[in-house]
Design a protein around this motif. Sequence first.
Motif, PDB file in Angstrom:
ATOM      1  N   ASP A 135       1.499   1.366   5.028  1.00 12.80           N
ATOM      2  CA  ASP A 135       2.116   2.103   6.125  1.00 12.80           C
ATOM      3  C   ASP A 135       1.907   3.606   5.972  1.00 12.80           C
ATOM      4  O   ASP A 135       2.715   4.409   6.442  1.00 12.80           O
ATOM      5  CB  ASP A 135       3.617   1.800   6.188  1.00 12.80           C
ATOM      6  CG  ASP A 135       4.350   2.240   4.925  1.00 12.80           C
ATOM      7  OD1 ASP A 135       3.670   2.580   3.929  1.00 12.80           O
ATOM      8  OD2 ASP A 135       5.595   2.244   4.929  1.00 12.80           O
TER       9      ASP A 135
ATOM     10  N   SER B 259      -2.186  11.552  12.600  1.00 13.86           N
ATOM     11  CA  SER B 259      -3.527  12.044  12.915  1.00 13.86           C
ATOM     12  C   SER B 259      -3.883  13.249  12.047  1.00 13.86           C
ATOM     13  O   SER B 259      -3.027  13.888  11.442  1.00 13.86           O
ATOM     14  CB  SER B 259      -3.602  12.454  14.396  1.00 13.86           C
ATOM     15  OG  SER B 259      -3.247  11.384  15.240  1.00 13.86           O
TER      16      SER B 259
ATOM     17  N   ARG C 207      -6.447   4.953   5.046  1.00 22.23           N
ATOM     18  CA  ARG C 207      -5.309   4.267   5.655  1.00 22.23           C
ATOM     19  C   ARG C 207      -5.035   2.981   4.888  1.00 22.23           C
ATOM     20  O   ARG C 207      -5.902   2.113   4.799  1.00 22.23           O
ATOM     21  CB  ARG C 207      -5.610   3.946   7.115  1.00 22.23           C
ATOM     22  CG  ARG C 207      -4.425   3.308   7.811  1.00 22.23           C
ATOM     23  CD  ARG C 207      -4.712   2.968   9.253  1.00 22.23           C
ATOM     24  NE  ARG C 207      -3.550   2.330   9.849  1.00 22.23           N
ATOM     25  CZ  ARG C 207      -3.544   1.728  11.020  1.00 22.23           C
ATOM     26  NH1 ARG C 207      -4.651   1.698  11.748  1.00 22.23           N
ATOM     27  NH2 ARG C 207      -2.441   1.166  11.482  1.00 22.23           N
TER      28      ARG C 207
ATOM     29  N   ARG D 167      -7.421   9.658  14.328  1.00 20.63           N
ATOM     30  CA  ARG D 167      -6.122   9.102  14.665  1.00 20.63           C
ATOM     31  C   ARG D 167      -5.891   7.763  13.976  1.00 20.63           C
ATOM     32  O   ARG D 167      -6.834   7.055  13.639  1.00 20.63           O
ATOM     33  CB  ARG D 167      -6.006   8.883  16.177  1.00 20.63           C
ATOM     34  CG  ARG D 167      -6.192  10.109  17.025  1.00 20.63           C
ATOM     35  CD  ARG D 167      -5.767   9.847  18.452  1.00 20.63           C
ATOM     36  NE  ARG D 167      -6.257   8.572  18.951  1.00 20.63           N
ATOM     37  CZ  ARG D 167      -5.924   8.060  20.143  1.00 20.63           C
ATOM     38  NH1 ARG D 167      -5.090   8.718  20.926  1.00 20.63           N
ATOM     39  NH2 ARG D 167      -6.417   6.897  20.546  1.00 20.63           N
ATOM     40  N   SER D 168      -4.618   7.427  13.797  1.00 20.16           N
ATOM     41  CA  SER D 168      -4.213   6.091  13.381  1.00 20.16           C
ATOM     42  C   SER D 168      -2.775   5.897  13.847  1.00 20.16           C
ATOM     43  O   SER D 168      -2.144   6.829  14.355  1.00 20.16           O
ATOM     44  CB  SER D 168      -4.294   5.941  11.854  1.00 20.16           C
ATOM     45  OG  SER D 168      -3.168   6.535  11.230  1.00 20.16           O
ATOM     46  N   GLU D 169      -2.262   4.691  13.672  1.00 22.08           N
ATOM     47  CA  GLU D 169      -0.871   4.443  14.048  1.00 22.08           C
ATOM     48  C   GLU D 169       0.086   5.251  13.193  1.00 22.08           C
ATOM     49  O   GLU D 169       1.227   5.496  13.576  1.00 22.08           O
ATOM     50  CB  GLU D 169      -0.553   2.951  13.916  1.00 22.08           C
ATOM     51  CG  GLU D 169      -1.227   2.080  14.961  1.00 22.08           C
ATOM     52  CD  GLU D 169      -0.816   0.627  14.840  1.00 22.08           C
ATOM     53  OE1 GLU D 169      -0.014   0.329  13.934  1.00 22.08           O
ATOM     54  OE2 GLU D 169      -1.297  -0.192  15.644  1.00 22.08           O
ATOM     55  N   GLU D 170      -0.366   5.659  12.000  1.00 20.94           N
ATOM     56  CA  GLU D 170       0.524   6.375  11.081  1.00 20.94           C
ATOM     57  C   GLU D 170       0.540   7.881  11.323  1.00 20.94           C
ATOM     58  O   GLU D 170       1.395   8.592  10.794  1.00 20.94           O
ATOM     59  CB  GLU D 170       0.097   6.108   9.633  1.00 20.94           C
ATOM     60  CG  GLU D 170      -0.037   4.637   9.278  1.00 20.94           C
ATOM     61  CD  GLU D 170       1.204   3.836   9.622  1.00 20.94           C
ATOM     62  OE1 GLU D 170       2.305   4.390   9.508  1.00 20.94           O
ATOM     63  OE2 GLU D 170       1.053   2.664  10.024  1.00 20.94           O
TER      64      GLU D 170
ATOM     65  N   LYS E 265       4.474   6.789   9.704  1.00 29.42           N
ATOM     66  CA  LYS E 265       5.551   6.706  10.688  1.00 29.42           C
ATOM     67  C   LYS E 265       6.916   6.657  10.023  1.00 29.42           C
ATOM     68  O   LYS E 265       7.887   7.248  10.492  1.00 29.42           O
ATOM     69  CB  LYS E 265       5.361   5.450  11.551  1.00 29.42           C
ATOM     70  CG  LYS E 265       4.488   5.644  12.768  1.00 29.42           C
ATOM     71  CD  LYS E 265       4.521   4.385  13.616  1.00 29.42           C
ATOM     72  CE  LYS E 265       3.718   4.582  14.886  1.00 29.42           C
ATOM     73  NZ  LYS E 265       3.712   3.366  15.728  1.00 29.42           N
TER      74      LYS E 265
ATOM     75  N   ALA F 169       2.682  10.855  14.069  1.00 30.62           N
ATOM     76  CA  ALA F 169       2.444   9.963  15.203  1.00 30.62           C
ATOM     77  C   ALA F 169       3.479  10.246  16.282  1.00 30.62           C
ATOM     78  O   ALA F 169       4.679  10.362  15.992  1.00 30.62           O
ATOM     79  CB  ALA F 169       2.529   8.508  14.747  1.00 30.62           C
TER      80      ALA F 169
ATOM     81  N   THR G 255     -10.774   6.850  15.811  1.00 34.15           N
ATOM     82  CA  THR G 255      -9.592   6.042  15.506  1.00 34.15           C
ATOM     83  C   THR G 255      -9.898   5.201  14.274  1.00 34.15           C
ATOM     84  O   THR G 255     -10.804   4.369  14.303  1.00 34.15           O
ATOM     85  CB  THR G 255      -9.219   5.136  16.686  1.00 34.15           C
ATOM     86  OG1 THR G 255      -8.989   5.946  17.847  1.00 34.15           O
ATOM     87  CG2 THR G 255      -7.956   4.343  16.372  1.00 34.15           C
TER      88      THR G 255
END
Length: 337
Positions: A203, A188, A200, A183-186, A243, A219, A163
């Motif tokens: 955004d 994978s 990263r 992985r990231s919030e934005e 995202k 995501a 992550t």
Amino acid sequence: MKTPLLNVIEGGDPSRRQAAAWFARMHADDVAERDRQGWQQWMAADPRHRAAYERIERLWSAAGEHAQHPQIAQRLREAVAPPAAAPKRRSRAGYAWGAAAAAAALALALFVPGLLRRPAPEQSYLTQVGESRTIALDDGSRISMDTDSRLVVAYSDAERRITLLRGRAYFRVAKQARPFLVRSEEGSVRAVGTEFEVYRYGDALEVALVEGRVALLAAPASADAEPTLLAMLDPGQKARFGKRRPLQRLAPAAPGTRPGWLSGKLVFDDRNLAEAVAEFNRYSRRRLVVDGDEAAQLRVSGVFRSDDPHAFAEALQELYPVAVDESAERIRISSRR
């Protein structure tokens, strides 16, 4: 009384057996410079060697909790013969502690599966501003972390999961059946055996593939939803997504070209000055500041040392219509009137 020597089982992973032998040698009281040179050569010969050795170190550090386990005690009593891969030079006086240490580590690793086959805990790694580091993972994969970055490693039987919480990292993935997932919030990136960079910022997630092939995944909309495949990258290809950002293909690089920051350089190809300055500021606490939109939109190309913002500002002043004003805390760049 005869000093016990390191005992390992026949078969199994030869890198792990050799790592245990080197661990014993390097912790002997009479370790010599030629031993250290041989150990360094062995470590550099294969990423799996370093990963195996670091695993033995971690196991030995954690051995205190299980030192009285009967299976470990039995293995220590049976420690009578060194492996063929061990360094040939031995001392009866100096080998005892190292042999016991390596035997205990191997007993933990190989002979007490009930103790160590629990899911591995997550491990967090970070770099400070101006710092970089390389991590060797248990499977032989390696991660080079850029300045001001943070990530978490969590391996399971099903996948190898990283992550990326902040910053940038370069991944050299050992080939295995288990997928390697960053992985990231934005979004994978999924790979098996390959080399790629993930950055990263803001955004967005920016991915550049050097070797192999990777899948870019959007995501998921919720925790129990499956990620959506956005694209596959081939060597030399680069893309950005997030995202709230659609997939954007970026200018490709020559296949096999590794990022400049791995060798302490920043490479700009027609980047606006505001973006170049933001990149430089990740590496130094002495800030570059751009005054005015006119200066911020200047297009910059070149290769610069990441640890020398002064040289970057001096080059700008020579090549572009800008003025530079320096203080101990910052370097201000503005349009030349």
